[in-house]
Design a protein around this motif. Structure first.
Motif, PDB file in Angstrom:
ATOM      1  N   GLY A   1       0.824  -1.210   0.000  1.00 42.49           N
ATOM      2  CA  GLY A   1       0.000   0.000   0.000  1.00 42.49           C
ATOM      3  C   GLY A   1       0.850   1.248   0.000  1.00 42.49           C
ATOM      4  N   PRO A   2       0.472   2.246   0.803  1.00 45.18           N
ATOM      5  CA  PRO A   2       1.226   3.505   0.818  1.00 45.18           C
ATOM      6  C   PRO A   2       2.538   3.412   1.596  1.00 45.18           C
ATOM      7  CG  PRO A   2      -0.596   3.625   2.360  1.00 45.18           C
ATOM      8  CD  PRO A   2      -0.754   2.331   1.615  1.00 45.18           C
ATOM      9  N   GLY A   3       2.835   2.246   2.204  1.00 39.57           N
ATOM     10  CA  GLY A   3       4.056   2.120   2.972  1.00 39.57           C
ATOM     11  C   GLY A   3       3.988   2.855   4.299  1.00 39.57           C
ATOM     12  N   VAL A   4       5.128   3.056   4.930  1.00 39.56           N
ATOM     13  CA  VAL A   4       5.141   3.621   6.277  1.00 39.56           C
ATOM     14  C   VAL A   4       6.032   4.844   6.418  1.00 39.56           C
ATOM     15  CG1 VAL A   4       4.636   1.356   7.285  1.00 39.56           C
ATOM     16  CG2 VAL A   4       7.028   2.104   7.070  1.00 39.56           C
ATOM     17  N   SER A   5       6.650   5.320   5.358  1.00 37.09           N
ATOM     18  CA  SER A   5       7.543   6.465   5.454  1.00 37.09           C
ATOM     19  C   SER A   5       6.824   7.678   6.043  1.00 37.09           C
ATOM     20  CB  SER A   5       8.092   6.815   4.067  1.00 37.09           C
ATOM     21  OG  SER A   5       8.924   7.962   4.127  1.00 37.09           O
ATOM     22  N   SER A   6       7.395   8.234   7.101  1.00 37.03           N
ATOM     23  CA  SER A   6       6.862   9.417   7.790  1.00 37.03           C
ATOM     24  C   SER A   6       5.475   9.170   8.378  1.00 37.03           C
ATOM     25  CB  SER A   6       6.822  10.627   6.845  1.00 37.03           C
ATOM     26  OG  SER A   6       8.107  10.903   6.342  1.00 37.03           O
ATOM     27  N   ARG A   7       5.126   7.902   8.614  1.00 35.13           N
ATOM     28  CA  ARG A   7       3.811   7.555   9.144  1.00 35.13           C
ATOM     29  C   ARG A   7       3.950   6.873  10.491  1.00 35.13           C
ATOM     30  NH1 ARG A   7      -0.225   6.881   5.021  1.00 35.13           N
ATOM     31  NH2 ARG A   7      -0.931   4.913   5.887  1.00 35.13           N
ATOM     32  N   THR A   8       2.870   6.921  11.270  1.00 31.64           N
ATOM     33  CA  THR A   8       2.840   6.219  12.559  1.00 31.64           C
ATOM     34  C   THR A   8       2.356   4.795  12.329  1.00 31.64           C
ATOM     35  OG1 THR A   8       0.609   7.078  12.978  1.00 31.64           O
ATOM     36  CG2 THR A   8       2.462   8.312  13.898  1.00 31.64           C
ATOM     37  N   VAL A   9       2.971   3.849  13.049  1.00 32.50           N
ATOM     38  CA  VAL A   9       2.784   2.424  12.763  1.00 32.50           C
ATOM     39  C   VAL A   9       2.502   1.663  14.051  1.00 32.50           C
ATOM     40  CG1 VAL A   9       3.921   0.349  11.890  1.00 32.50           C
ATOM     41  CG2 VAL A   9       4.350   2.555  10.791  1.00 32.50           C
ATOM     42  N   LEU A  10       1.574   0.712  13.975  1.00 34.97           N
ATOM     43  CA  LEU A  10       1.330  -0.226  15.068  1.00 34.97           C
ATOM     44  C   LEU A  10       1.607  -1.631  14.567  1.00 34.97           C
ATOM     45  CD1 LEU A  10       0.277  -1.060  17.874  1.00 34.97           C
ATOM     46  CD2 LEU A  10      -2.046  -1.054  16.895  1.00 34.97           C
ATOM     47  N   VAL A  11       2.518  -2.335  15.244  1.00 35.27           N
ATOM     48  CA  VAL A  11       2.823  -3.730  14.949  1.00 35.27           C
ATOM     49  C   VAL A  11       2.154  -4.576  16.027  1.00 35.27           C
ATOM     50  CG1 VAL A  11       4.649  -5.470  14.800  1.00 35.27           C
ATOM     51  CG2 VAL A  11       5.010  -3.183  13.832  1.00 35.27           C
ATOM     52  N   THR A  12       1.207  -5.412  15.635  1.00 33.84           N
ATOM     53  CA  THR A  12       0.552  -6.298  16.598  1.00 33.84           C
ATOM     54  C   THR A  12       1.104  -7.707  16.437  1.00 33.84           C
ATOM     55  OG1 THR A  12      -1.278  -6.492  15.019  1.00 33.84           O
ATOM     56  CG2 THR A  12      -1.581  -4.984  16.860  1.00 33.84           C
ATOM     57  N   GLY A  13       1.814  -8.184  17.459  1.00 34.20           N
ATOM     58  CA  GLY A  13       2.435  -9.498  17.434  1.00 34.20           C
ATOM     59  C   GLY A  13       3.922  -9.418  17.170  1.00 34.20           C
ATOM     60  N   CYS A  14       4.724  -9.665  18.217  1.00 35.83           N
ATOM     61  CA  CYS A  14       6.186  -9.538  18.102  1.00 35.83           C
ATOM     62  C   CYS A  14       6.865 -10.894  18.053  1.00 35.83           C
ATOM     63  CB  CYS A  14       6.734  -8.694  19.254  1.00 35.83           C
ATOM     64  SG  CYS A  14       6.183  -6.984  19.210  1.00 35.83           S
ATOM     65  N   GLY A  15       6.310 -11.787  17.229  1.00 33.70           N
ATOM     66  CA  GLY A  15       7.040 -12.990  16.879  1.00 33.70           C
ATOM     67  C   GLY A  15       8.167 -12.626  15.938  1.00 33.70           C
ATOM     68  N   PRO A  16       8.843 -13.624  15.365  1.00 37.10           N
ATOM     69  CA  PRO A  16      10.002 -13.328  14.511  1.00 37.10           C
ATOM     70  C   PRO A  16       9.691 -12.362  13.374  1.00 37.10           C
ATOM     71  CG  PRO A  16       9.875 -15.676  14.968  1.00 37.10           C
ATOM     72  CD  PRO A  16       8.629 -15.079  15.516  1.00 37.10           C
ATOM     73  N   ILE A  17       8.577 -12.553  12.674  1.00 33.29           N
ATOM     74  CA  ILE A  17       8.288 -11.692  11.525  1.00 33.29           C
ATOM     75  C   ILE A  17       7.870 -10.302  11.994  1.00 33.29           C
ATOM     76  CG2 ILE A  17       6.899 -11.421   9.441  1.00 33.29           C
ATOM     77  CD1 ILE A  17       6.809 -14.410   9.167  1.00 33.29           C
TER      78      ILE A  17
ATOM     79  N   ALA B   1      13.834   1.254   9.118  1.00 32.10           N
ATOM     80  CA  ALA B   1      14.672   1.540   7.951  1.00 32.10           C
ATOM     81  C   ALA B   1      13.902   2.309   6.881  1.00 32.10           C
ATOM     82  CB  ALA B   1      15.201   0.232   7.364  1.00 32.10           C
ATOM     83  N   SER B   2      12.570   2.178   6.880  1.00 38.13           N
ATOM     84  CA  SER B   2      11.739   2.833   5.870  1.00 38.13           C
ATOM     85  C   SER B   2      11.270   4.219   6.282  1.00 38.13           C
ATOM     86  CB  SER B   2      10.522   1.952   5.553  1.00 38.13           C
ATOM     87  OG  SER B   2      10.929   0.682   5.070  1.00 38.13           O
ATOM     88  N   GLY B   3      11.694   4.672   7.458  1.00 33.94           N
ATOM     89  CA  GLY B   3      11.415   6.040   7.855  1.00 33.94           C
ATOM     90  C   GLY B   3      10.111   6.266   8.580  1.00 33.94           C
ATOM     91  N   ALA B   4       9.572   5.228   9.242  1.00 36.67           N
ATOM     92  CA  ALA B   4       8.364   5.432  10.047  1.00 36.67           C
ATOM     93  C   ALA B   4       8.641   6.474  11.129  1.00 36.67           C
ATOM     94  CB  ALA B   4       7.918   4.116  10.676  1.00 36.67           C
ATOM     95  N   SER B   5       7.674   7.328  11.397  1.00 33.85           N
ATOM     96  CA  SER B   5       7.890   8.398  12.377  1.00 33.85           C
ATOM     97  C   SER B   5       7.689   7.926  13.806  1.00 33.85           C
ATOM     98  CB  SER B   5       6.940   9.562  12.087  1.00 33.85           C
ATOM     99  OG  SER B   5       5.584   9.134  12.149  1.00 33.85           O
ATOM    100  N   LEU B   6       6.839   6.931  14.005  1.00 35.26           N
ATOM    101  CA  LEU B   6       6.577   6.375  15.330  1.00 35.26           C
ATOM    102  C   LEU B   6       6.207   4.914  15.159  1.00 35.26           C
ATOM    103  CD1 LEU B   6       6.052   6.796  18.447  1.00 35.26           C
ATOM    104  CD2 LEU B   6       3.641   7.183  17.805  1.00 35.26           C
ATOM    105  N   ILE B   7       6.868   4.026  15.908  1.00 36.73           N
ATOM    106  CA  ILE B   7       6.586   2.591  15.841  1.00 36.73           C
ATOM    107  C   ILE B   7       6.141   2.114  17.217  1.00 36.73           C
ATOM    108  CG2 ILE B   7       7.497   0.295  15.340  1.00 36.73           C
ATOM    109  CD1 ILE B   7       9.648   1.689  13.607  1.00 36.73           C
TER     110      ILE B   7
END
Length: 347
Positions: free
Chosen positions: A161-177, A187-193
């Motif tokens: 999709g639009p990717g994550v550059s300069s965007r806020t991101v939520l990762v649900t599930g911290c398994g290996p992937i 590395a892609s420039g997310a502003s908040l993870i």
């Protein structure tokens, strides 16, 4: 050769198997490193999904790297040759369906998966189609090269999709992937993870890999905490890796209006979902992620790894000979392992 066979019962069996011979269009690989995937755990545990899908008895496993030691008839040496260090793209596409003929082999209508529908690579030697062999830099460590296939899932999820550059991101599930995805987002420039998981060890790893904020849903209100961290807006992008119904609901609750969700996690069954409020009225874009694009994602993977922008070694928790398979499968089942690597050539 030694190989890890999956029988029609829980667990696995180390067997003596004939060394395979490459047929036309195939290569024989001396397997140097393999890693364990969530799919392998379903097969090892012999759950309902595995019983309905896996043709036991058969060698399983699909994440691998090794050295090409023989090639079958018709293999183009400009594509792959004896001596090359390779990883395997595990989607075996038919090449003639509508999706294949329109450049989308990763969602082939007749898709088969290495180590699930066809003999796998938990063995000292394995045969794979030459067109599925991804040639690596010979300087790349074996264990890192073996992680490129699952890393490709993370890359595809983050960049969809639009990717994550300069965007806020939520990762649900911290398994290996999920952990790999945090590195890709950084590395892609997310502003908040922001990352969520119920395992404190994994949350600590998420912070070490670039998460700005971690949340344990057992101790905190995920939606409220995310909105507080995003000035009340919610996150621009949801990257879903857990497959957990509660986490999925929390993720969509924390997604901003007009945001997008990339969905990789697989629920155990059907889930209840508030389609009207979480997608329709939010004007959210939802993208299902199935593996990796063939082979666009692999080029992205190579650049991220060789540039040093991600550290795949950070997710490796075990290095053991293949004969110690029970130890690492049980460690994964107990939640004590992140990404184990098994070494078939070590005895």
């Amino acid at each position: 050769m030694r190989a890890l066979s999956k029988e029609a019962r829980p667990g696995a069996l180390m067997i003596d198997a004939p060394e395979p011979t490459p047929g036309p269009g195939e290569v024989l690989v001396k397997v140097m490193a393999t890693s364990i995937c969530g799919t392998d755990m379903h097969i090892y545990n012999w759950d309902g999904w595995a019983q309905s899908r896996f043709p036991a008895p058969m060698v399983f496993g699909h994440e691998m790297t090794g050295e090409v030691v023989a090639v079958g008839q018709g293999v183009n040496p400009d594509m792959v040759k004896v001596g090359d260090h390779v990883s395997a793209e595990t989607h075996l596409a038919c090449g003639h369906c509508y999706q294949c003929r329109t450049g989308r082999k990763h969602i082939c209508q007749n898709l088969r998966i290495l180590g699930v529908d066809a003999p796998g690579i938990f063995a000292e030697y394995a045969v794979i189609p030459a067109e599925n062999a991804w040639v690596n830099d010979p300087e790349m460590p074996w264990e890192i090269a073996s992680l490129q296939e699952p890393f490709g899932n993370a890359v595809q999820t983050v960049l969809a999709g639009p990717g994550v550059s300069s965007r806020t991101v939520l990762v649900t599930g911290c398994g290996p992937i999920g952990l790999m995805a945090i590195q890709v987002a950084r590395a892609s420039g997310a502003s908040l993870i922001i990352a969520t998981d119920v395992n404190e060890r994994r949350l600590a790893l998420a912070r070490s890999m670039g998460a700005d904020l971690t949340i344990n849903p057992l101790a905190q209100d995920v939606v409220r905490t995310v909105r507080d961290a995003t000035r009340g807006n919610g996150v621009d992008a949801l990257l879903e890796f857990s497959g957990n119904q509660t986490a999925i609901r929390q993720g969509f609750g924390a997604l901003t209006y007009g945001g997008h969700a990339s969905m990789l996690g697989i629920p155990a069954g059907a889930i209840e979902f508030d389609l009207a409020n979480d997608i329709v009225f939010k004007a959210a874009t939802v993208i299902g992620i199935s593996g990796r694009k063939m082979f666009e994602t692999w080029y992205q993977v190579r650049e991220l790894v060789t540039s040093g922008k991600v550290d795949l070694g950070a997710v490796i928790s075990h290095h053991v000979p293949l004969s110690h398979f029970e130890e690492v499968f049980e460690a994964v089942r107990a939640g004590e392992a992140i990404k184990p690597v098994m070494l078939p050539q070590e005895r």
